[in-house]
Design a protein around this motif. Structure first.
Motif, PDB file in Angstrom:
ATOM      1  N   ASP A 110      43.914  56.136  11.731  1.00 14.87           N
ATOM      2  CA  ASP A 110      45.440  56.501  11.828  1.00 14.87           C
ATOM      3  C   ASP A 110      46.093  56.334  12.962  1.00 14.87           C
ATOM      4  O   ASP A 110      47.342  56.523  12.598  1.00 14.87           O
ATOM      5  N   LYS A 111      45.722  55.601  14.002  1.00 11.77           N
ATOM      6  CA  LYS A 111      46.392  55.488  14.820  1.00 11.77           C
ATOM      7  C   LYS A 111      46.877  54.109  14.916  1.00 11.77           C
ATOM      8  O   LYS A 111      46.356  53.273  14.677  1.00 11.77           O
ATOM      9  N   ILE A 112      48.168  53.735  15.289  1.00 12.67           N
ATOM     10  CA  ILE A 112      48.775  52.556  15.497  1.00 12.67           C
ATOM     11  C   ILE A 112      48.448  51.992  16.751  1.00 12.67           C
ATOM     12  O   ILE A 112      48.603  52.481  17.631  1.00 12.67           O
ATOM     13  N   LYS A 113      47.994  50.660  16.545  1.00 10.47           N
ATOM     14  CA  LYS A 113      47.572  49.847  17.736  1.00 10.47           C
ATOM     15  C   LYS A 113      48.465  49.139  18.282  1.00 10.47           C
ATOM     16  O   LYS A 113      49.650  48.635  17.674  1.00 10.47           O
ATOM     17  N   TYR A 114      48.522  48.757  19.690  1.00  9.98           N
ATOM     18  CA  TYR A 114      49.436  47.907  20.255  1.00  9.98           C
ATOM     19  C   TYR A 114      50.993  48.654  20.175  1.00  9.98           C
ATOM     20  O   TYR A 114      51.972  48.105  20.384  1.00  9.98           O
ATOM     21  N   GLU A 115      50.989  49.938  20.167  1.00 11.52           N
ATOM     22  CA  GLU A 115      52.397  50.772  20.003  1.00 11.52           C
ATOM     23  C   GLU A 115      52.868  50.532  21.186  1.00 11.52           C
ATOM     24  O   GLU A 115      52.465  51.078  22.386  1.00 11.52           O
ATOM     25  N   GLY A 116      54.485  49.996  21.330  1.00  6.37           N
ATOM     26  CA  GLY A 116      54.994  49.879  22.497  1.00  6.37           C
ATOM     27  C   GLY A 116      55.018  48.518  23.028  1.00  6.37           C
ATOM     28  O   GLY A 116      55.833  48.208  23.844  1.00  6.37           O
ATOM     29  N   THR A 117      54.236  47.617  22.555  1.00  5.66           N
ATOM     30  CA  THR A 117      54.068  46.317  22.745  1.00  5.66           C
ATOM     31  C   THR A 117      54.736  45.549  21.948  1.00  5.66           C
ATOM     32  O   THR A 117      54.341  45.551  20.674  1.00  5.66           O
ATOM     33  N   TYR A 118      55.838  44.954  22.148  1.00  2.00           N
ATOM     34  CA  TYR A 118      56.668  44.470  21.190  1.00  2.00           C
ATOM     35  C   TYR A 118      56.575  42.838  20.863  1.00  2.00           C
ATOM     36  O   TYR A 118      56.227  42.359  22.053  1.00  2.00           O
ATOM     37  N   CYS A 119      56.334  42.377  19.744  1.00  4.73           N
ATOM     38  CA  CYS A 119      56.095  41.150  19.522  1.00  4.73           C
ATOM     39  C   CYS A 119      57.099  40.156  19.743  1.00  4.73           C
ATOM     40  O   CYS A 119      56.753  39.021  20.214  1.00  4.73           O
ATOM     41  N   GLY A 120      58.497  40.388  19.914  1.00  8.03           N
ATOM     42  CA  GLY A 120      59.298  39.664  20.378  1.00  8.03           C
ATOM     43  C   GLY A 120      59.177  39.153  21.958  1.00  8.03           C
ATOM     44  O   GLY A 120      59.280  37.935  22.368  1.00  8.03           O
ATOM     45  N   GLU A 121      58.809  40.372  22.789  1.00  7.42           N
ATOM     46  CA  GLU A 121      58.439  39.869  24.297  1.00  7.42           C
ATOM     47  C   GLU A 121      57.415  39.283  24.480  1.00  7.42           C
ATOM     48  O   GLU A 121      57.108  38.424  25.417  1.00  7.42           O
ATOM     49  N   THR A 122      56.257  39.452  23.599  1.00  6.49           N
ATOM     50  CA  THR A 122      55.033  38.912  23.729  1.00  6.49           C
ATOM     51  C   THR A 122      54.903  37.223  23.296  1.00  6.49           C
ATOM     52  O   THR A 122      54.637  36.672  24.185  1.00  6.49           O
ATOM     53  N   LEU A 123      55.818  37.002  22.363  1.00  3.98           N
ATOM     54  CA  LEU A 123      56.054  35.654  21.779  1.00  3.98           C
ATOM     55  C   LEU A 123      57.037  34.896  22.929  1.00  3.98           C
ATOM     56  O   LEU A 123      56.815  33.898  23.161  1.00  3.98           O
TER      57      LEU A 123
END
Length: 235
Positions: free
Chosen positions: A174-187
């Motif tokens: 039920d827990k969201i993984k990678y919360e706070g890690t945004y895809c825009g910054e990663t990409l």
């Protein structure tokens, strides 16, 4: 009258040896391009479905397909024709040098085109185009592609202000993984610097290739001016 044709010197090492050395350098750089192209093709293949689902298909396809495929093909051709260049330079094969010079000139134009396109995409801020397409796909019927990309990039949502739902984010129970890690910054971290590197490398390799072409032209001129037998021009 004295015949001076036999006084023309044989092809000097000042032309042949540097050309062979330049071809060896280009062969190594060709291997690097093959590796880089293969890594890029593998990485960007994960964006194939996303590109098809977005409205910015034309713009994104240059990045996800055109540039990595171009780098890979150029690298393979470099590996092949630099070996040919070393052989024809060492053997002083006139016809072979002409063919080699022509092919390398074509590759130079393609290489500059690919490198220039990479720099253009970098300067055009391709991340913003990705962001717009990301939210459009996330709010559409094919939003499962977003979940696939978030798993691949290990991130959740495009940004803190984006409209894409966190329901699409990968979950661990039920827990969201990678919360706070945004895809825009990663990409952005993974793409922008790589696009600039590909563009700069393409232009740098192009300069080395241009020098090799000039040496091959000088070698062709010297061979044409030197006395030779009928069989000299054979491959």
């Amino acid at each position: 009258m004295v015949d001076t044709s036999n006084l023309l010197p044989q092809t000097p090492r000042l032309l042949k040896v540097p050309l062979i050395i330049l071809n060896i350098v280009l062969w190594i750089l060709g291997l690097v391009l093959v590796i880089v192209g293969s890594v890029c093709v593998s990485f960007l293949s994960n964006f194939k479905d996303f590109t098809k689902a977005s409205d910015a298909k034309a713009a994104l396809s240059n990045l996800t397909t055109g540039i990595p495929a171009g780098v890979l093909v150029i690298g393979i051709l470099f590996v092949i024709f630099t070996v040919v260049g070393c052989f024809v330079a060492y053997k002083e094969k006139l016809v072979g040098l002409v063919i080699y010079c022509s092919v390398m000139l074509i590759l130079l134009v393609i290489l500059i085109g690919v490198g220039g396109k990479a720099l253009t995409l970098h300067n055009d801020d391709i991340i913003n185009k990705f962001g717009g397409a990301w939210e459009q796909v996330a709010n559409g019927t094919k939003n499962s592609t977003i979940t696939h990309l978030e798993k691949f990039l290990e991130c959740c949502k495009w940004s803190s202000n984006s409209t894409d739902s966190s329901d699409l984010c990968p979950k661990d129970g039920d827990k969201i993984k990678y919360e706070g890690t945004y895809c825009g910054e990663t990409l952005n971290n993974q793409l922008s610097s790589k696009l600039y590197a590909v563009g700069a490398a393409g232009l740098a390799i192009g300069i080395i290739e241009l020098i090799a072409i000039l040496f091959s032209l000088f070698l062709i001129i010297r061979i044409c001016r030197s006395p030779r037998t009928r069989s000299y021009d054979q491959y």
